[in-house]
Design a protein around this motif. Structure first.
Motif, short mmCIF file in Angstrom:
data_model
loop_
_atom_site.label_atom_id
_atom_site.label_comp_id
_atom_site.label_asym_id
_atom_site.label_seq_id
_atom_site.Cartn_x
_atom_site.Cartn_y
_atom_site.Cartn_z
N LEU A 675 -30.60 63.35 4.70
CA LEU A 675 -29.59 63.09 3.67
C LEU A 675 -30.22 62.78 2.31
CD1 LEU A 675 -27.00 61.10 5.78
CD2 LEU A 675 -26.81 63.46 4.94
N ASP A 676 -31.41 62.16 2.32
CA ASP A 676 -32.14 61.98 1.06
C ASP A 676 -32.48 63.33 0.43
OD1 ASP A 676 -32.02 59.26 1.25
OD2 ASP A 676 -34.02 59.03 2.14
N LEU A 677 -32.84 64.28 1.27
CA LEU A 677 -33.14 65.63 0.78
C LEU A 677 -31.89 66.28 0.20
CD1 LEU A 677 -35.42 66.74 3.74
CD2 LEU A 677 -36.18 66.39 1.39
N TRP A 678 -30.74 66.00 0.83
CA TRP A 678 -29.48 66.51 0.29
C TRP A 678 -29.24 65.99 -1.12
CZ3 TRP A 678 -25.64 69.79 0.19
CH2 TRP A 678 -24.43 69.43 -0.42
N GLU A 679 -29.53 64.73 -1.33
CA GLU A 679 -29.35 64.16 -2.67
C GLU A 679 -30.23 64.89 -3.69
OE1 GLU A 679 -27.22 61.97 -3.74
OE2 GLU A 679 -26.32 61.76 -1.74
N GLN A 680 -31.47 65.24 -3.26
CA GLN A 680 -32.35 65.95 -4.18
C GLN A 680 -31.81 67.35 -4.47
OE1 GLN A 680 -36.66 65.46 -3.55
NE2 GLN A 680 -36.17 64.05 -1.86
N ILE A 681 -31.20 67.97 -3.47
CA ILE A 681 -30.62 69.31 -3.69
C ILE A 681 -29.49 69.24 -4.71
CG2 ILE A 681 -29.29 71.16 -2.60
CD1 ILE A 681 -30.88 70.70 -0.06
N THR A 682 -28.64 68.22 -4.57
CA THR A 682 -27.49 68.11 -5.50
C THR A 682 -27.93 67.83 -6.93
OG1 THR A 682 -27.27 65.75 -4.95
CG2 THR A 682 -25.98 67.32 -3.65
N ASN A 683 -29.13 67.29 -7.09
CA ASN A 683 -29.62 66.99 -8.44
C ASN A 683 -30.42 68.13 -9.05
OD1 ASN A 683 -28.49 64.38 -8.46
ND2 ASN A 683 -30.26 63.54 -7.35
N MET A 684 -30.60 69.20 -8.28
CA MET A 684 -31.35 70.35 -8.79
C MET A 684 -30.44 71.28 -9.59
SD MET A 684 -33.69 71.40 -5.53
CE MET A 684 -34.30 72.83 -6.40
N PRO A 685 -30.97 71.94 -10.61
CA PRO A 685 -30.14 72.91 -11.37
C PRO A 685 -29.58 74.01 -10.47
CG PRO A 685 -32.20 72.45 -12.52
CD PRO A 685 -32.32 71.81 -11.18
N GLU A 686 -30.37 74.41 -9.45
CA GLU A 686 -29.93 75.47 -8.55
C GLU A 686 -28.76 75.04 -7.69
OE1 GLU A 686 -31.90 78.32 -5.06
OE2 GLU A 686 -33.09 76.78 -6.08
N GLY A 687 -28.75 73.76 -7.27
CA GLY A 687 -27.66 73.22 -6.49
C GLY A 687 -27.69 73.68 -5.04
N PRO A 688 -26.74 73.21 -4.24
CA PRO A 688 -26.71 73.54 -2.81
C PRO A 688 -26.18 74.96 -2.57
CG PRO A 688 -24.87 72.11 -3.35
CD PRO A 688 -25.70 72.23 -4.61
N SER A 689 -26.54 75.50 -1.42
CA SER A 689 -26.03 76.79 -0.97
C SER A 689 -25.08 76.55 0.21
CB SER A 689 -27.19 77.68 -0.54
OG SER A 689 -27.85 77.12 0.59
N TYR A 690 -24.46 77.60 0.69
CA TYR A 690 -23.61 77.45 1.87
C TYR A 690 -24.41 76.92 3.06
CZ TYR A 690 -19.59 79.82 -0.25
OH TYR A 690 -18.53 80.14 -1.03
N ASN A 691 -25.67 77.40 3.17
CA ASN A 691 -26.51 76.89 4.25
C ASN A 691 -26.75 75.39 4.09
OD1 ASN A 691 -26.72 79.39 5.40
ND2 ASN A 691 -28.72 79.87 4.56
N SER A 692 -26.88 74.94 2.83
CA SER A 692 -27.06 73.50 2.59
C SER A 692 -25.87 72.71 3.13
CB SER A 692 -27.22 73.22 1.10
OG SER A 692 -28.23 74.00 0.52
N LEU A 693 -24.66 73.21 2.90
CA LEU A 693 -23.45 72.53 3.36
C LEU A 693 -23.41 72.46 4.88
CD1 LEU A 693 -20.89 74.17 0.90
CD2 LEU A 693 -21.74 71.81 0.84
N ALA A 694 -23.70 73.58 5.55
CA ALA A 694 -23.69 73.56 7.01
C ALA A 694 -24.69 72.55 7.56
CB ALA A 694 -23.98 74.96 7.54
N ILE A 695 -25.88 72.48 6.92
CA ILE A 695 -26.92 71.59 7.41
C ILE A 695 -26.56 70.12 7.16
CG2 ILE A 695 -29.35 70.95 7.18
CD1 ILE A 695 -29.80 73.92 6.21
N VAL A 696 -26.01 69.82 5.98
CA VAL A 696 -25.71 68.42 5.68
C VAL A 696 -24.57 67.92 6.55
CG1 VAL A 696 -24.03 68.79 3.80
CG2 VAL A 696 -25.50 66.77 3.80
N PHE A 697 -23.58 68.77 6.87
CA PHE A 697 -22.52 68.35 7.79
C PHE A 697 -23.09 68.07 9.18
CE2 PHE A 697 -19.36 70.77 4.99
CZ PHE A 697 -18.95 69.61 4.36
N TRP A 698 -24.09 68.90 9.58
CA TRP A 698 -24.76 68.65 10.87
C TRP A 698 -25.50 67.33 10.84
CZ3 TRP A 698 -30.13 70.67 12.30
CH2 TRP A 698 -30.42 70.43 13.66
N ALA A 699 -26.16 67.04 9.70
CA ALA A 699 -26.85 65.76 9.57
C ALA A 699 -25.87 64.59 9.64
CB ALA A 699 -27.63 65.74 8.26
N CYS A 700 -24.71 64.76 9.02
CA CYS A 700 -23.70 63.69 9.11
C CYS A 700 -23.23 63.50 10.54
CB CYS A 700 -22.51 64.05 8.21
SG CYS A 700 -22.86 63.97 6.44
#
Length: 823
Positions: A675-700
Motif C-alpha cells: 500500500l505504501d507503493l500504491w501511495e507512490q504510484i498515485t503521486n507520480m505524473p503517470e498515475g495508476p493503471s487498471y492493473n494498479s487498481l486490481a493489485i491495490v484492491f487485492w492488497a486491501c
C-alpha cells in the motif's frame, strides 16, 4: 564500443573460471571480484564439494577424484590473448611471442591433420592481419612472418570445418593478400607499391599454386562469383605479361564446381561457354560437374543430354559421374535408360575402379544379390588385364566390398550388407578400416549395438590401420546411440571416451550434449565437468552455442529433477558465461514454474552481476522476475531483487515497476509495504493503471485478513474515485474490488454489487467473480450464506465454479480459482 563477448568468453577460456556467487544446490564455486581477474588455481579446483572432516576411519577411504585438466592446443593461448588484448586496447605481447605462438599453433594443426574451427580461423586472421600491417624491427626481419607461414596457414584454411565457413573465407583472403604482398605479385602492385619491395620471390609455378589454393577457398566457401572475377583477372594478367598458364583447365573446373555446388545454373552455363571459348575441352571432370549438377536435381532431359555428350579424347566418365547417374536413374525410374550404358561399359574391358561402379549399379538398379555379384566378379577376373599394367590382375578387393556395402546401406538393407561381408571372407579379401567403419554405420542404423561394439574392439585393437581420425565421426555417432538407449552402459561409454581422450580427439558438440545429458541424469557431475573441460575450450563459438543450448534444454526438461536442473544451470554458468540473456530469462521462468523462486532469483542475480551490460536485466526483466515472485512468494528473494533494483542506476521506476513490486509484496503478505507503493504510484505524473487498481484492491483484501483494525475505507475510497472519474472498469478490476469488499465481511454489499453489474458495469458476473468473493469472506458462516444465495440466483455459474473443486485451508474452504496479477 568494447566487445563484451571477447572480454567474457576469450578471457574465461584462458582463465577457466566464471563470475559466480554462492547459490542453492549441491555445486559450490569460487567467486571472483571482477571479470578480468585471473585465478592462479588450475581449472579443476574451481568447482569443489564440501568434504567431511577427516576421522581415524577416514584414512582408509579412497582419495577424492581429481578433475581432468583442460588442455589448449599449443599456441592457441597466444591467439586468444592477442584478441583479448586487441579488443580491450591493452598492450600486446611482443612480436616474437606472437609469431612463436602462431607457428606453434599452425604446425600442431598440420602435424595432427586437424582443421581450424570457425573461432580459430577468426583469431588466426586477426593475428595475421596485425603482423602484416605492422613492421618488424630490423633485427627481427630474418625471423618475421614469411611466405612459408602464410602458405601453411592457407593450406589449413582449406580444410572445411563443421558449421559456418565465413571466417575461413576471410582468413583465406587475408593470407592470399599477404602472400601477394610478400612475393610482389599483381595484387600488391595494384595498391601502388613497388614490386622491388617484395620480401621474397616466387616462381610462376609457386604463384600458380598459390592462386589455385585461393580459388579453391573461394569456391569451397560460397564465393564462386568472386572466384569467377578473380579467374578472369588472373587470365587477363597472364595474357598481358605474355605468360601461359598450363593449369588453367584445373582453375576452370574449380570455378564450375563452385557454381554448381551453390546451385547457380545461369552462371554455370555461362561460365561453361566461356571455358569452351578459352579452349577448355569437355573433359571428364567438366562432364562430371555438368552431369552431376542436373542429376542431383532430378532434371531428366538435361541429365541425359550432358551425360551423353561426347567427352574429349573418347575418355570415359569418371566413377563419380557414373555413380551419380545410377542414383539418378533409381530415383527417377530411368533404369531402362541407364542399362545400355553399363552393358556397354562391361564390354569395354573397364578398369578395376569402373568394375566397382558396375557392381554398385547391379545392386542399386538391377537388384542383384550376392550370387549374381559373385558371378560378375568371376567375369571381371577373366577379362583381359589392363593395358597400362599387364602384370596386375583385376580382382575384387576391400574397396570393392566397401562399394557393395555402401550400396546395401543406400537400399537400407543391413542383411544384404552382412552377406557382402561374408562374401569378402569367402573370397579371402582383407577388410580395411573403411569396411569396419561401414559395418559400424549400418549396424547402428539397425540398432545392433552389441555388433557395433564388436567392430569397435577390432578397430581399437588395431587389427587394421586407421587413417588419422577416419573413425571419429562413426565413434561420435556410436556414443550418441549409447547415450540414447533406455538403460545406458556408462562404463562402456567412459571406456570409449577415455580412448578418444588418449588420442587427443575433440568430440563433436552433439556428442558432448548427449554425454553431459546422460551424466547429469546419472548424477555424475564430475564426468560432466571432465567432458566440458576437455572439449569446450577447443570449440568454436558456434559449437559452444550448440552445447550451451543442450544445457538450456536439459534445464527446461521437466523430466529432470529440480536439483539436477540446478546442477546443469550451475555448470552452464561456469563454462558458458556468454549464455544469452534470452536463455537466462527462460531459465529464470523455469525455476519459477518449478516453484523454486529462490533459484529463479539467483538466476536473475547472476544476470544483474554479469560483467557485460548486454546481459544485465532491463526494466522488463525486473517486472518479469517480480511477477514470478507474485506467483510463487519468497520474501527473502523479493528483498534481494528489490535491493538490486534500488542500486540499479540504469532503471527508472515507473508505474509498471511499482505494480510489479506491489504484486510481489502482496503475495508475500507484506500488504502495508504494497500500500505504501500504491501511495507512490498515485503521486507520480503517470498515475495508476487498471492493473494498479486490481493489485491495490487485492492488497486491501489481504490487509483486512491480516489486520483486523485496518482502515476499511481504503478500497471504498479508491472505488468512489474511480466512479467519479467515470472510467470503463475492466472485469479484472471489478472482481478484485469485490474481493476487497468480501474480506470486510460485508455480505449484503457483495450481493448488491454482483446483482447490479449488468446495469453499472455493462457486463455480467463470471465464475471468477463468485470464486473471488467466496474465498475472500472471512467466516465459514458467511461463505455458507453466500453459497446458498448464489446457488439460488446464479445456479449455472455456481455449478461451473463447483467443477473447479475446493480445498480446506486455515482460511476455511477455498475454491481453486487461479488469480494472476500482471504489472
Amino acid at each position: 564500443m568494447r566487445s563484451h563477448l571477447t572480454r567474457n568468453v576469450y578471457r574465461r577460456l584462458l582463465a577457466g573460471h566464471g563470475l559466480v556467487r554462492p547459490c542453492p544446490g549441491q555445486l559450490v564455486f569460487f567467486s571472483s571480484s571482477s571479470s578480468s581477474r585471473r585465478l592462479s588455481r588450475p581449472p579443476s579446483q574451481l568447482l569443489i564439494r564440501h568434504a567431511p572432516r577427516r576421522t581415524f576411519f577416514g584414512i582408509f577411504k579412497k582419495p577424492p577424484r581429481e578433475l581432468k585438466e583442460p588442455e589448449l592446443e599449443p599456441g592457441y593461448d597466444v591467439l586468444l590473448k592477442f584478441r583479448s588484448d586487441e579488443t580491450e586496447n591493452e598492450r600486446l605481447q611482443s612480436r616474437a611471442a606472437l609469431l612463436k605462438g602462431l607457428r606453434e599453433f599452425l604446425e600442431h594443426k598440420k602435424r595432427y591433420h586437424k582443421f581450424l574451427n570457425s573461432t580459430q580461423a577468426f583469431l588466426t586472421s586477426r593475428l595475421v592481419r596485425h603482423l602484416l600491417e605492422t613492421e618488424a624491427p630490423p633485427e627481427e626481419l630474418s625471423k618475421d612472418l614469411d611466405v612459408v607461414d602464410l602458405r601453411l596457414a592457407l593450406e589449413l584454411a582449406l580444410k572445411r570445418p563443421r558449421g559456418d565457413c565465413a571466417n575461413h573465407l576471410a582468413l583465406a583472403r587475408v593470407l592470399y593478400a599477404g602472400i601477394e604482398q610478400r612475393t610482389g605479385a599483381g595484387a600488391f602492385e595494384a595498391d601502388g607499391a613497388d614490386p622491388e619491395s617484395a620480401l621474397e620471390v616466387s616462381s610462376p609455378e609457386e604463384r600458380h599454386q598459390d592462386f589455385q589454393q585461393y580459388l579453391t577457398a573461394l569456391v569451397q566457401y560460397g564465393a564462386s562469383l568472386e572466384a569467377v572475377e578473380c579467374l578472369a583477372e588472373h587470365l587477363k594478367e597472364l595474357q598481358a605479361k605474355g605468360e601461359t598458364n598450363k593449369g588453367a583447365r584445373v582453375l576452370w573446373v574449380l570455378v564450375l564446381e563452385g557454381l554448381a555446388s551453390e546451385g547457380r545454373e545461369e552462371e554455370l552455363l555461362r561460365e561453361y561457354r566461356n571455358a569452351e571459348a578459352a579452349g577448355v575441352n569437355y573433359m571428364p571432370p567438366v562432364h562430371e560437374v555438368m552431369t552431376t549438377f542436373f542429376a542431383r536435381r532430378d532434371r531428366v532431359p538435361e541429365t541425359k543430354q550432358w551425360f551423353g555428350k561426347p567427352i574429349h579424347g573418347n575418355w570415359s566418365p569418371t566413377t563419380e559421374a557414373y555413380m551419380e547417374v545410377v542414383r539418378f536413374a533409381v530415383r527417377n525410374n530411368q533404369k531402362d535408360w541407364i542399362r545400355p550404358v553399363f552393358e556397354k561399359l562391361v564390354k569395354s574391358n573397364p578398369q578395376k575402379s569402373r568394375w566397382d561402379v558396375i557392381f554398385a549399379w547391379a545392386v542399386l538398379a538391377m537388384d542383384k544379390g550376392v550370387e549374381d555379384i559373385k558371378q560378375m566378379m568371376e567375369l571381371m577376373m577373366k577379362s583381359p588385364k589392363n593395358s597400362s599394367n599387364h602384370k596386375k590382375e583385376k580382382r575384387p578387393d576391400a574397396d570393392t566390398i566397401n562399394v557393395l556395402i555402401k550400396a546395401a546401406i543406400e537400399k537400407k538393407n543391413p542383411y544384404l550388407a552382412e552377406r557382402f561381408l561374408a562374401l569378402a571372407t569367402e573370397l579371402g579379401i582383407q577388410q580395411n578400416y573403411a569396411t569396419y567403419v561401414l559395418q559400424m554405420d549400418y549396424r547402428l542404423e539397425a540398432g545392433d549395438l552389441s555388433g557395433v561394439q564388436a567392430i569397435y574392439q577390432k578397430l581399437r585393437s588395431r587389427e587394421v590401420a586407421v587413417w588419422y581420425e577416419a573413425d571419429v565421426p562413426i565413434l561420435n555417432k556410436y556414443l550418441r546411440a549409447l547415450c540414447a538407449v533406455e538403460t545406458p552402459d556408462i562404463e562402456r561409454i567412459l571406456d570409449i571416451t577415455s580412448e578418444l581422450e588418449r588420442r587427443y580427439i575433440i568430440i563433436e558438440p552433439e556428442t558432448t550434449v548427449s554425454l553431459c545429458t546422460l551424466f547429469l541424469r546419472s548424477d555424475k557431475q564430475f564426468d560432466v565437468i571432465d567432458t566440458l573441460s576437455l572439449h569446450t575450450l577447443s570449440y568454436s563459438i558456434e559449437e559452444r552455442r550448440q552445447v550451451q543450448h543442450g544445457f538450456v534444454q536439459y534445464c527446461l526438461d521437466r523430466k529432470a529433477s529440480t536439483a539436477r536442473a540446478w546442477d546443469a544451470y550451475s555448470l552452464l554458468r561456469q563454462y558458458f558465461p556468454d549464455t544469452s540473456k534470452e536463455d537466462r530469462i527462460r531459465l529464470m521462468d523455469e525455476f519459477f514454474a518449478r516453484k523454486r523462486p529462490d533459484m529463479a532469483c539467483h538466476v536473475f542475480g547472476h544476470m544483474r552481476a554479469h560483467a557485460s551490460m548486454d546481459m544485465r536485466p532491463t526494466r522488463e526483466t525486473y517486472v518479469r522476475c517480480l511477477e514470478g515472485i507474485g506467483r510463487y512468494p519468497d520474501l527473502e528473494s523479493l528483498r534481494m531483487v528489490h535491493n538490486m533494483l534500488k542500486m540499479d542506476t540504469t532503471i527508472q521506476l515507473d508505474t509498471q515497476l511499482y505494480n510489479a513490486l506491489m504484486v510481489a509484496y502482496t503475495s508475500c503478505d507484506e500488504v502495508l509495504l504494497a500500500l505504501d507503493l500504491w501511495e507512490q504510484i498515485t503521486n507520480m505524473p503517470e498515475g495508476p493503471s487498471y492493473n494498479s487498481l486490481a493489485i491495490v484492491f487485492w492488497a486491501c483484501e489481504k490487509m483486512y485478513w491480516f489486520y483486523f483494525n485496518a482502515d476499511r475505507r481504503i478500497a471504498r475510497d479508491i472505488w468512489e474515485k474511480v466512479q467519479r472519474l467515470d472510467l470503463d472498469v475492466p472485469p479484472a478490476v471489478f472482481n478484485s474490488y469485490v474481493g476487497a469488499v468480501a474480506a470486510e465481511g460485508a455480505l449484503e454489499n457483495i450481493k448488491r454489487l454482483i446483482q447490479g453489474m449488468d446495469a453499472t458495469m455493462g457486463y455480467s458476473p463470471s465464475v471468477m467473480t463468485f470464486g473471488i468473493a467466496f474465498n475472500a469472506l472471512p467466516a465459514e458462516e458467511l461463505k455458507t450464506r453466500f453459497k446458498q444465495w448464489a446457488t439460488a440466483e446464479y445456479p449455472e455459474l455456481w455449478a461451473r465454479l463447483e467443477t473447479k473443486g475446493c480445498k480446506q485451508t486455515l482460511r476455511g474452504t477455498i475454491y481453486n480459482v487461479e488469480r494472476i496479477f500482471e504489472a
